[in-house]
Design an enzyme around this catalytic site. Structure first.
Site, PDB file in Angstrom:
ATOM      1  N   GLU A 131       0.824  -1.204   0.000  1.00  0.00           N
ATOM      2  CA  GLU A 131       0.000   0.000   0.000  1.00  0.00           C
ATOM      3  C   GLU A 131       0.864   1.263   0.000  1.00  0.00           C
ATOM      4  O   GLU A 131       0.496   2.272  -0.602  1.00  0.00           O
ATOM      5  CB  GLU A 131      -0.945  -0.004   1.207  1.00  0.00           C
ATOM      6  CG  GLU A 131      -2.074  -1.021   1.117  1.00  0.00           C
ATOM      7  CD  GLU A 131      -3.126  -0.665   0.089  1.00  0.00           C
ATOM      8  OE1 GLU A 131      -2.779  -0.532  -1.105  1.00  0.00           O
ATOM      9  OE2 GLU A 131      -4.294  -0.525   0.467  1.00  0.00           O
ATOM     10  N   THR A 183      -5.217   6.884  -5.794  1.00  0.00           N
ATOM     11  CA  THR A 183      -5.283   7.127  -4.362  1.00  0.00           C
ATOM     12  C   THR A 183      -4.390   8.287  -3.949  1.00  0.00           C
ATOM     13  O   THR A 183      -4.776   9.138  -3.146  1.00  0.00           O
ATOM     14  CB  THR A 183      -4.885   5.861  -3.588  1.00  0.00           C
ATOM     15  OG1 THR A 183      -5.755   4.796  -3.972  1.00  0.00           O
ATOM     16  CG2 THR A 183      -4.997   6.076  -2.086  1.00  0.00           C
TER      17      THR A 183
END
Length: 310
Positions: A131, A183
């Protein structure tokens, strides 16, 4: 060490934030999911083969799954390596946890090959490296439900503290407009400071939503699905968002909002009939806007990542 040589897993899509729980709440979906096959190799390297058309890097230091596997190898120091065959069905940039599915799936599959030597919390720690590569931040709100299944609360990152929350028997409708919202870009538009009155309202909603899940109180869940901090900023990146939200709630959905950082939008419903009606309304909006889309009518995945074959 008792090991197997190859494992295939299904790694589910996830919905992060759940409207008011930015970076702390998430749930796992039954659809869509990625398929990952991981094999042990007798040399200390990671080989990546992509069976999809997304053009993702095969260099492990630039690949979400790759950096996770490298971090596991660094922990082991035993000369083992991995070959990963990835068939992604969750489009990158969809807001349905594509990077989390890759990262968490690699971590769980590796653990299976190694005889399940790591616990779930350690697997989350490994997967968070993926991530960080994807978004620049080690967040776990997608990773946690992917690995634990159901609904999870990430109470803390330092130290890591994950709580599983009872998941009511709800239906989830997701529409994925075929536009990309990265993101990292979606984080850039967020304010660094918020008004105290908004923070207080947000805390109340997060607490109410968690209480609603524990009590299986659908009215409380519905009232708590409100975001006064993130959604007003990020929703401007998603065409048709306001119309989808209003029409879905009018049709009987409990509520919903942006899935992760978008562009996908999710809605929770108490029945499959309402969930399907919501899917049709979503389809009508994006057909009228001339934007390609995919819809899913699914449920909350209580198991998370599962092995499909050996």
């Amino acid at each position: 060490m008792d090991t197997i040589r190859s494992v295939t897993v299904q790694s589910p899509g996830t919905i992060a934030n759940l409207v008011c729980g930015f970076d702390v709440l998430g749930l796992a979906l039954h659809q869509p999911f990625d398929c990952l096959t991981l094999k042990l190799i007798d040399r200390p390297e990671v080989e990546i083969i992509n069976h999809d058309d997304y053009g993702l890097p095969t260099d492990p230091v630039k690949n979400v799954s790759g950096v996770v596997l490298l971090s596991i190898m660094e922990r082991l120091h035993n000369g083992v390596g991995f070959q990963l065959i990835s068939e992604k069905k969750i489009k990158p940039g969809s807001g349905i946890g594509s990077s989390a599915a890759s990262a968490a799936g690699a971590a769980v599959a590796a653990n299976m090959l190694l005889g399940n030597i790591f616990n779930k919390e350690e697997l989350v720690q490994f997967a968070m490296n993926g991530e960080k590569l994807a978004s620049g931040v080690k967040h776990a709100d997608n990773i946690a439900p992917c690995i634990y299944g159901g609904i999870t609360l990430v109470r803390s990152i330092h130290p890591l503290d994950i709580i599983s929350i009872p998941a009511p028997s709800l239906f989830v409708t997701v529409v994925h407009p075929q536009i990309e919202v990265k993101t990292a870009d979606a984080r850039q538009i967020l304010k660094k400071e918020i008004l105290l009155k908004n923070a207080i309202k947000q805390w109340g909603n997060v607490a109410g939503l968690v209480a609603g899940f524990f009590k299986n109180d659908l009215d409380l869940i519905s009232r708590s699905l409100e975001d006064v901090v993130i959604e007003p900023l990020r929703s401007i990146l998603i065409p048709g968002f306001d119309e989808v939200k209003v029409q879905s709630k009018t049709a009987g959905a409990l509520g919903g909002g942006i899935s992760g950082s978008g562009p996908s939008i999710f809605m929770l419903s108490a029945s499959e009939g309402i969930a399907k009606e919501v899917a049709q309304l979503m389809s009508d909006v994006y057909t009228r806007l001339g934007i390609d889309f995919h819809t899913y009518v699914t449920t909350i995945n209580q198991k998370g990542i599962i092995q499909t074959e050996q």
